[in-house]
Design an enzyme around this catalytic site. Sequence first.
Site, mmCIF file in Angstrom:
data_model
loop_
_atom_site.group_PDB
_atom_site.id
_atom_site.type_symbol
_atom_site.label_atom_id
_atom_site.label_comp_id
_atom_site.label_asym_id
_atom_site.label_seq_id
_atom_site.Cartn_x
_atom_site.Cartn_y
_atom_site.Cartn_z
ATOM 1 C CE1 TYR A 213 -3.675 -1.903 5.222
ATOM 2 C CE2 TYR A 213 -3.167 0.334 4.511
ATOM 3 C CZ TYR A 213 -3.496 -0.975 4.209
ATOM 4 O OH TYR A 213 -3.644 -1.348 2.887
ATOM 5 C CB SER B 44 -0.896 0.017 1.238
ATOM 6 O OG SER B 44 -1.564 1.264 1.373
#
Length: 284
Positions: free
Chosen positions: A183, A170
């Site tokens: 995250y 990501s």
Amino acid sequence: MSHAPSPAGPSNGTRPAPATAEEPGAAPRTGRARTGRGGAALVTGASSGIGAAVARRLAAEEGWRLALNGRDVTRLEQVAAQAGAVALPADLTRPGADRRLTDLALEHLGGVDLLVAGAGVGWAGDFAAMPAARIDEIVGLDLLATVHLARTLLPHMVAAGSGRIVLIGSLAGSVGVRGEAVYSAAKAALGTFADSLRYELRGTGVGVSHVIPGVVDTPFFDRRGIPYTRSWPRPVPAERVADAVCAAVLHGRDEVYVPGWLRVPALVRGAAPGLYRRLAARFG
């Protein structure tokens, strides 16, 4: 993803065709890693989102035999039926799940030439208010489960002298994102793992690709607790990430940003971190 129980075996009767001969290809900086054109693939996180799109994309290509993993049994079976794949539901955060999934994939596919590690969850909000259980879940699934699964599959690829591991990262792991501290940390660790593993595997015939999407139009944002509401950057379809995965496999690419312009903020952060932080603090 929902927390469905982990059955002991596949949830449908799909059986693969006999294994075909290997077709190794040249990959830049990674030895003679297998670069695609069919084989046996295991896709995790395949019950929805990017994983499901990757499964459909591979199914549309000739020569791929697929095993799909996810935690939502119902959705996983639906995707598997569409892709002509075997469904292997399991919660990869459970102890021993990596070895059980590896054994089942090898049993049903006869080998694994490609691992696409797409399983992941997120959470958005202030870190100080984040439930401890969600910290453990994100690190456990987004990072540790992928590392453990790669560890159990890798010896089989190295012994075969070919294979590729594709890790779905990501942009949050490249630059850090406000409100997604854990995250971002897990995805950053995954990117460093990809680099380190790639160096280690040089000359073995096994390659590592790191696919780094930005905002993707999937249920991920609804499940993390806060929907994505920004007007820019606009979310890209999951199918676009699936195309990038297939291109990485076919051409032996080490790192792919989706869309490609996202490499720019990552480069700016690396070259001028102070400037990047000031811009990020102002524009979010």
